[in-house]
Design an enzyme around this catalytic site. Structure first.
Site, mmCIF file in Angstrom:
data_model
loop_
_atom_site.group_PDB
_atom_site.id
_atom_site.type_symbol
_atom_site.label_atom_id
_atom_site.label_comp_id
_atom_site.label_asym_id
_atom_site.label_seq_id
_atom_site.Cartn_x
_atom_site.Cartn_y
_atom_site.Cartn_z
ATOM 1 N N GLU A 173 0.947 -0.827 0.175
ATOM 2 C CA GLU A 173 0.712 -0.147 0.029
ATOM 3 C C GLU A 173 0.560 1.308 -0.285
ATOM 4 O O GLU A 173 2.193 1.343 0.549
ATOM 5 C CB GLU A 173 -0.936 0.066 1.348
ATOM 6 C CG GLU A 173 -2.047 0.933 1.421
ATOM 7 C CD GLU A 173 -2.919 0.794 2.205
ATOM 8 O OE1 GLU A 173 -4.009 1.577 2.966
ATOM 9 O OE2 GLU A 173 -2.422 0.137 3.508
ATOM 10 N N LYS B 167 4.264 0.544 9.861
ATOM 11 C CA LYS B 167 4.857 2.117 8.466
ATOM 12 C C LYS B 167 3.739 3.422 9.672
ATOM 13 O O LYS B 167 4.281 4.184 9.107
ATOM 14 C CB LYS B 167 4.122 2.323 7.589
ATOM 15 C CG LYS B 167 5.019 1.541 6.181
ATOM 16 C CD LYS B 167 4.136 1.469 5.280
ATOM 17 C CE LYS B 167 2.688 0.176 5.055
ATOM 18 N NZ LYS B 167 2.768 0.055 3.325
ATOM 19 N N ARG C 138 4.638 -12.760 10.065
ATOM 20 C CA ARG C 138 5.051 -11.813 9.532
ATOM 21 C C ARG C 138 6.635 -11.571 10.264
ATOM 22 O O ARG C 138 6.669 -11.928 11.689
ATOM 23 C CB ARG C 138 4.951 -10.457 9.710
ATOM 24 C CG ARG C 138 3.814 -10.234 11.682
ATOM 25 C CD ARG C 138 3.740 -8.256 11.480
ATOM 26 N NE ARG C 138 2.430 -8.279 10.464
ATOM 27 C CZ ARG C 138 2.304 -7.021 9.999
ATOM 28 N NH1 ARG C 138 3.239 -6.155 9.558
ATOM 29 N NH2 ARG C 138 1.344 -6.925 8.528
#
Ligand code: ATP
Ligand code: MG
Length: 548
Positions: free
Chosen positions: A34, A270, A260
């Site tokens: 994204e 982020k 992850r």
């Protein structure tokens, strides 16, 4: 693919698909960021996995921007993402935008409505949330759930042509309000947002939700294995439901989840990284302390080291936190046989060699890398006045201190034995300089008569030394005992140091080992003709034991 190499679970899935001919032997992956921030080392793991797997099987990988959410995206990030993927050593087959598929997604929604599998709800977000039920109680069906396809189509068209305000209506998939999987309790698949989109402008005021959009994006591109992180495991039934019921694709992709990456001593989201940038806690997204790819690149890490790290940590099905020392180990491992060493003096102390001729300078030969003779040698000047490291002298030595102290003799690396005779002080009691004598017979640092010295120290010639700014980075965060991340108040200490003359020519991005101090890189932004700024990449030694 050799049989005795152990396969990770994703390779096992692909091997099975290939045996069964599920995708005709094809392997197609995608990396779908994204564009709402810079990529970090966690993304590097996903990049290495997606591109690496495709490469291994002779397949392909798309770079696809997941830009279905119009408010958060910023084109500034697009350039950085591409630079980062390429820096890691990968090249995408196609570069695509999820927003290019809005038409197909709209058609897919219409198809669901026609099949009686989607309806327009007039409940607001709170009402929808409250009626979803709990893990022990089923949800409550919306009063809109049994509207006819005709009614729903008309309402969906009104949503699309702007008749409703944000939040006034949603399109929901009609699945099962009693499903044990909360994601299947009539999830919202389209919402209204009167926002200009960077790609589609004002064409749309309705936007698809991630869980609806993502499988369609994958299917349009012919992705075979859609690899994502573990938190999407519970979303997989919805991913499959969309592809089964939209029915445009005979051979839909398969979602596979892996754990992850989490690292000690840093944060990896982020949102949190953006906060550090926005609040000025760090210099920017590429601050060398940041876990962003831009940050670690500026820090001097190599793509080889990052790829090696991603390989070493492997692919797991349960979440864990990796010690950042392991990443540093991979960096050190990559650099140790590649870099030349240089003499740099921290916390300098001036040494006057009182019996050395005043006007003489001689050149001393020093090996560039002790472990790699092929890297050759270099000549550095030596004269009556030299700088030595603050750590290499103690006026009152502690036990087992073998370096310089009053009355002691040490080897000056590659040059001579010197002995400290006198400590000259400033008025404030600090050390002004040391008066030493050298033994001319010990040239090359070799004992003339079999007498031994226990310490070897390095030096920089005072007359020709260049001043460099050294940033000895420390971790951005300290992990406390409860596992909380506490901001390290002193993560970027700076020091002016003296260096041998050649470092005055260092180019931005050039890396060296600073003898005894660690691996350093000339900062890519701050290093100029006249000013040399070095970032500490990693120290020389670590407590990390590989294979532990
Ligand atoms: P963040 O929370 O840091 O914003 P994200 O998952 O929202 O991460 P995206 O841009 O949506 O970021 O992610 C692109 C791809 O990178 C996704 O497939 C995602 O699963 C993967 N990814 C993101 N963070 C990690 C991580 N820490 N470890 C492994 N893969 C990750
Ligand atoms: Mg995200």
């Amino acid at each position: 693919m050799s049989e005795n190499i152990s396969r990770n679970f994703i390779e096992e899935i692909i091997d099975r698909d290939n045996e069964e001919g599920t995708y005709g032997g094809k392997v197609y992956t995608r990396f779908p960021p994204e564009p709402n921030g810079y990529l970090h080392i966690g993304h590097a793991k996903s990049i290495c996995l997606n591109f690496g797997i495709a490469k291994e099987y002779g397949g392909m990988t798309n770079l696809r921007y997941d830009d279905t959410n119009p408010v958060k995206e910023d084109l500034e990030y697009v350039d950085s993402i591409e630079e980062d993927v390429r820096w890691l050593g990968f090249e995408w087959d196609k570069r695509l935008w999820a927003s290019d598929y809005f038409d197909t997604m709209y058609k897919a929604a219409v198809e669901l409505i026609n099949k009686g599998l989607a309806y327009v709800d007039d409940q607001n977000a709170d009402q929808i949330r409250e009626s979803r039920g709990t893990l022990t109680e089923p949800g409550v069906e919306s009063h809109c759930r049994n509207q006819s396809p005709e009614e729903n189509l008309a309402l969906f068209e009104q949503m699309r042509d702007g008749s409703f305000a944000d939040g006034e209506r949603t399109l929901r998939a009609k699945i099962d309000m009693a499903s044990p999987n909360m994601n299947m309790r009539d999830p919202v698949i389209y919402r209204i947002a009167h926002t200009t989109h960077h790609n589609t402008g004002d064409k749309w005021c309705i936007y698809p939700m991630y869980d609806f959009a993502h499988p369609i994006e994958d299917a349009i591109e012919g992705v075979t294995h859609s690899i994502c992180t573990l938190e999407f495991e519970d979303h997989r039934p919805l991913y499959n439901w969309v592809l089964e019921n939209v029915g445009f694709w005979p051979n839909p992709p398969k979602q596979i989840e892996f754990a992850r990456l989490n690292l000690t001593n840093t944060v990896m989201s982020k949102r949190l990284l953006k906060k550090l940038v926005d609040e000025g806690t760090v210099e920017g997204w590429d601050d060398p302390r940041m876990p962003t790819i831009a940050g670690i690149r500026r820090r001097g890490y190599t793509p080889e080291a990052v790829r090696d790290f991603c390989e070493q940590i492997g692919i797991a099905k349960s979440n864990s936190t990796i010690d950042v020392a392991m990443l540093e180990h991979c960096v050190r491992n990559d650099l140790q046989d590649k870099l030349e060493s240089r003499h740099v003096i921290e916390d300098p102390i001036k040494v006057i060699i009182t019996n050395y001729p005043e006007d003489k300078t001689e050149m001393i030969e020093i090996e560039n890398n002790r472990n790699v003779p092929e890297l050759g040698t270099r000549q550095i000047p030596f004269s009556r006045e030299i700088w030595i490291d603050g750590a290499d002298f103690m006026e009152v030595p502690v036990k087992k201190y073998f370096r310089l102290f009053p009355g002691n003799e040490v080897r000056v690396k590659g040059a001579y034995f010197i002995k400290c005779n006198e400590v000259i002080k400033n008025e404030d009691g600090s050390i002004k300089e040391l008066h030493c004598t050298y033994d001319p017979a010990s040239k090359g640092g070799n004992s003339p008569d079999g007498r031994k010295v226990k310490g070897t120290i390095h030096f920089v010639d005072a007359k020709t030394a260049v001043k460099i700014l050294v940033r000895n980075y420390d971790y951005l965060y300290i992990d406390d005992e409860e596992g909380n991340k506490v901001l390290n108040p002193d993560s970027a200490p700076e020091k002016w140091c003296y260096a041998e003359p050649s470092l005055g020519e260092a180019k931005p991005g050039e890396r060296f080992q600073f003898f005894r101090h660690g691996y350093y890189v000339a900062d890519s932004k701050l290093t100029t003709e006249d000013q040399k700024v070095f970032n500490k990449i990693v120290g020389l030694k670590s407590s990390f034991k590989p294979g532990k």
